[in-house]
Design an enzyme around this catalytic site. Structure first.
Site, mmCIF file in Angstrom:
data_model
loop_
_atom_site.group_PDB
_atom_site.id
_atom_site.type_symbol
_atom_site.label_atom_id
_atom_site.label_comp_id
_atom_site.label_asym_id
_atom_site.label_seq_id
_atom_site.Cartn_x
_atom_site.Cartn_y
_atom_site.Cartn_z
ATOM 1 N N ASN A 278 11.265 -6.027 -2.906
ATOM 2 C CA ASN A 278 10.021 -6.777 -2.824
ATOM 3 C C ASN A 278 10.301 -8.188 -3.363
ATOM 4 O OD1 ASN A 278 7.566 -8.002 -3.435
ATOM 5 N ND2 ASN A 278 6.588 -6.055 -3.950
ATOM 6 N N CYS A 339 2.382 -18.739 8.401
ATOM 7 C CA CYS A 339 2.009 -18.544 9.799
ATOM 8 C C CYS A 339 0.571 -18.040 9.898
ATOM 9 C CB CYS A 339 2.979 -17.592 10.495
ATOM 10 S SG CYS A 339 3.066 -15.983 9.715
HETATM 11 N N1 SAH Z 1 12.174 -15.439 8.383
HETATM 12 C C1 SAH Z 1 12.207 -14.447 9.419
HETATM 13 C C2 SAH Z 1 10.862 -13.846 9.716
HETATM 14 C C3 SAH Z 1 10.150 -13.285 8.536
HETATM 15 S S1 SAH Z 1 8.927 -12.132 8.959
HETATM 16 C C4 SAH Z 1 12.833 -15.041 10.676
HETATM 17 O O1 SAH Z 1 12.814 -16.269 10.814
HETATM 18 O O2 SAH Z 1 13.301 -14.293 11.515
HETATM 19 C C5 SAH Z 1 8.457 -11.555 7.409
HETATM 20 C C6 SAH Z 1 9.428 -10.589 6.768
HETATM 21 O O3 SAH Z 1 8.948 -10.356 5.462
HETATM 22 C C7 SAH Z 1 9.550 -9.225 7.420
HETATM 23 O O4 SAH Z 1 10.893 -8.990 7.736
HETATM 24 C C8 SAH Z 1 9.051 -8.236 6.363
HETATM 25 O O5 SAH Z 1 9.834 -7.044 6.328
HETATM 26 C C9 SAH Z 1 9.254 -9.007 5.105
HETATM 27 N N2 SAH Z 1 8.375 -8.692 3.977
HETATM 28 C C10 SAH Z 1 7.052 -8.442 3.984
HETATM 29 N N3 SAH Z 1 6.586 -8.298 2.726
HETATM 30 C C11 SAH Z 1 7.654 -8.447 1.903
HETATM 31 C C12 SAH Z 1 7.836 -8.431 0.487
HETATM 32 N N4 SAH Z 1 6.805 -8.235 -0.337
HETATM 33 N N5 SAH Z 1 9.078 -8.659 0.003
HETATM 34 C C13 SAH Z 1 10.110 -8.888 0.827
HETATM 35 N N6 SAH Z 1 10.000 -8.919 2.171
HETATM 36 C C14 SAH Z 1 8.795 -8.703 2.688
#
Ligand code: SAH
Length: 395
Positions: A278, A339
């Site tokens: 996380n 986003c």
């Molecule tokens: N930066 C990426 C897209 C990110 S999408 C790109 O450009 O391809 C958001 C991501 O955040 C997802 O992969 C999801 O698994 C992750 N995510 C969501 N909540 C999270 C958290 N609390 N800690 C870490 N990752 C998390």
């Protein structure tokens, strides 16, 4: 054709070519129309404003197909609109170094509710409202003719369709089933992606320009890539000569794909690390450990789906920015994104400014970032701008 009568004074947004008719703007529908059926839209004084797709379950009760009441809504119209949308991306389509690209971006391309992404030889579509759903067969037939491809797959977002009263929809629409992993080439970066299980249609095509910007600034830098997903920014940083990229994401399957993507690009495993955690907790632990970075990328998921969630979302954006800034060496760069459509750029900038202040640091904005040009913003439709990002230099 049934007629949709608007309330007095509710024609002004349509006169500016905004394509949505909200339920509150409607006086009455004369007769009954099926979901997706074409209706004629009339101002309170009887002037014809255009033709729209009827969506009885949605707050957006109708979406305009045209502001010219004489235009016919038929298979030809979809062929023309799709051809125009694809032609606008001709340069990208002909570029062998750009095999992932959005071909149609809904309202901004005058095809409300339709998204079409191209990944190499396959197209992935989202039919997000009743209008395009009703014309699905014609749209798929036109796409087959317009874009040479091996298969067309549907990956509509269930929650968005639910708001439109539509059942979930995913699966093959035409041709061959896409393989479990598709590969795209993006300026020499290779990414494997899953159209069946990935986020959105499989990949964050919208971050293309911002990956390029990071690549151009990454030489020799130690990078922390938070919310790494399948390694989009991490691979761009290494391509740009970053000395090391530490990737963090809470999804193990996404990180497995990221690992495969780092390997696919031939980077030495000493140059990257992947951590399943996380991010909110992991960044706090990193701060304790004393490790510092030259660049921190924060690209979290959409914290606010609706306006109602926006205060909680604002706190989450601030918290993650505060943690990220604390990990930067003096003079380091923060790449931070939102986003969430509900968080606009001035608010996002304020959230970032407050986070930098609370971290006891100072900073300046070097670049404003947005979604890439294959996700254009319709001039009459500002809602199509959703991705905002800042590159800040932090002292
Ligand atoms: N930066 C990426 C897209 C990110 S999408 C790109 O450009 O391809 C958001 C991501 O955040 C997802 O992969 C999801 O698994 C992750 N995510 C969501 N909540 C999270 C958290 N609390 N800690 C870490 N990752 C998390």
């Amino acid at each position: 054709m049934k007629t949709l009568h608007l309330n007095k004074g509710r024609d002004s947004s349509l006169l500016r070519r905004h394509p949505w008719v909200f339920s509150g703007a409607i006086d009455r529908l004369a007769g009954s129309a099926a979901p997706g059926e074409t209706v004629r839209v009339l101002a309170a004084d009887g002037r014809v404003l255009g033709l729209a797709a009827w969506s009885p379950s949605s707050q957006i009760r109708a979406r305009m197909w045209t502001f010219d009441a004489d235009e016919r809504i038929d298979a030809d119209l979809f062929t023309r609109r799709l051809a125009a949308s694809i032609e606008r991306r001709r340069a990208m389509l002909d570029d062998p170094q750009r095999t992932g690209c959005r071909l149609v971006y809904g309202e901004a391309d005058e095809l409300p509710g339709l998204v079409v992404d191209r990944y190499g030889d396959f197209l992935v579509c989202q039919f997000q409202c009743t209008g395009v759903d009703a014309w699905k067969a014609e749209i798929v037939a036109a796409l087959q003719r317009l874009v040479p491809c091996r298969g067309i797959y549907e990956r509509s977002e269930a929650s968005v369709r639910q708001r439109e009263g539509l059942p979930p929809a995913q699966g093959l629409l035409w041709g061959e089933e896409p393989p479990a992993l598709l590969e795209i080439n993006e300026n020499g970066r290779l990414y494997g992606l899953s159209v069946a299980h990935g986020h959105k249609t499989g990949f964050y095509l919208d971050q293309f320009d911002n990956r390029e910007l990071l690549r151009s600034m990454a030489s020799g830098q130690r990078v922390l890539n938070c919310f790494a997903y399948t390694g989009g920014f991490g691979i761009a940083a290494l391509q740009g000569g970053a000395s090391h990229v530490r990737n963090v994401d809470s999804s193990a399957p996404s990180l497995e794909l990221a690992q495969a993507n780092f390997q696919r690009n031939g980077f030495d495993s000493s140059r990257y690390a992947l951590h399943c955690a996380n991010a909110f907790e992991y960044l706090r632990e990193l701060k304790q450990s004393g490790e510092r970075f030259d660049i921190v990328v924060l690209d979290p998921p959409k914290f606010a789906e609706t306006k109602a969630q926006f205060q909680r979302a604002a706190r989450a954006y601030k918290d993650i920015a505060l943690q990220g800034v604390a990990l930067l060496r003096p003079g380091g760069l923060l790449f931070t994104f939102s986003c969430s459509g509900a968080i606009d750029l001035p608010l996002f900038q304020k959230i970032t400014a407050d986070a930098v202040l609370d971290a006891g640091r100072r900073g300046q904005i070097l670049h404003y970032m947005h979604q890439a040009a294959d996700h254009p913003v319709g001039l009459p439709f500002p809602e199509s701008l959703y991705l905002k990002g800042l590159v800040c230099r932090i002292e």
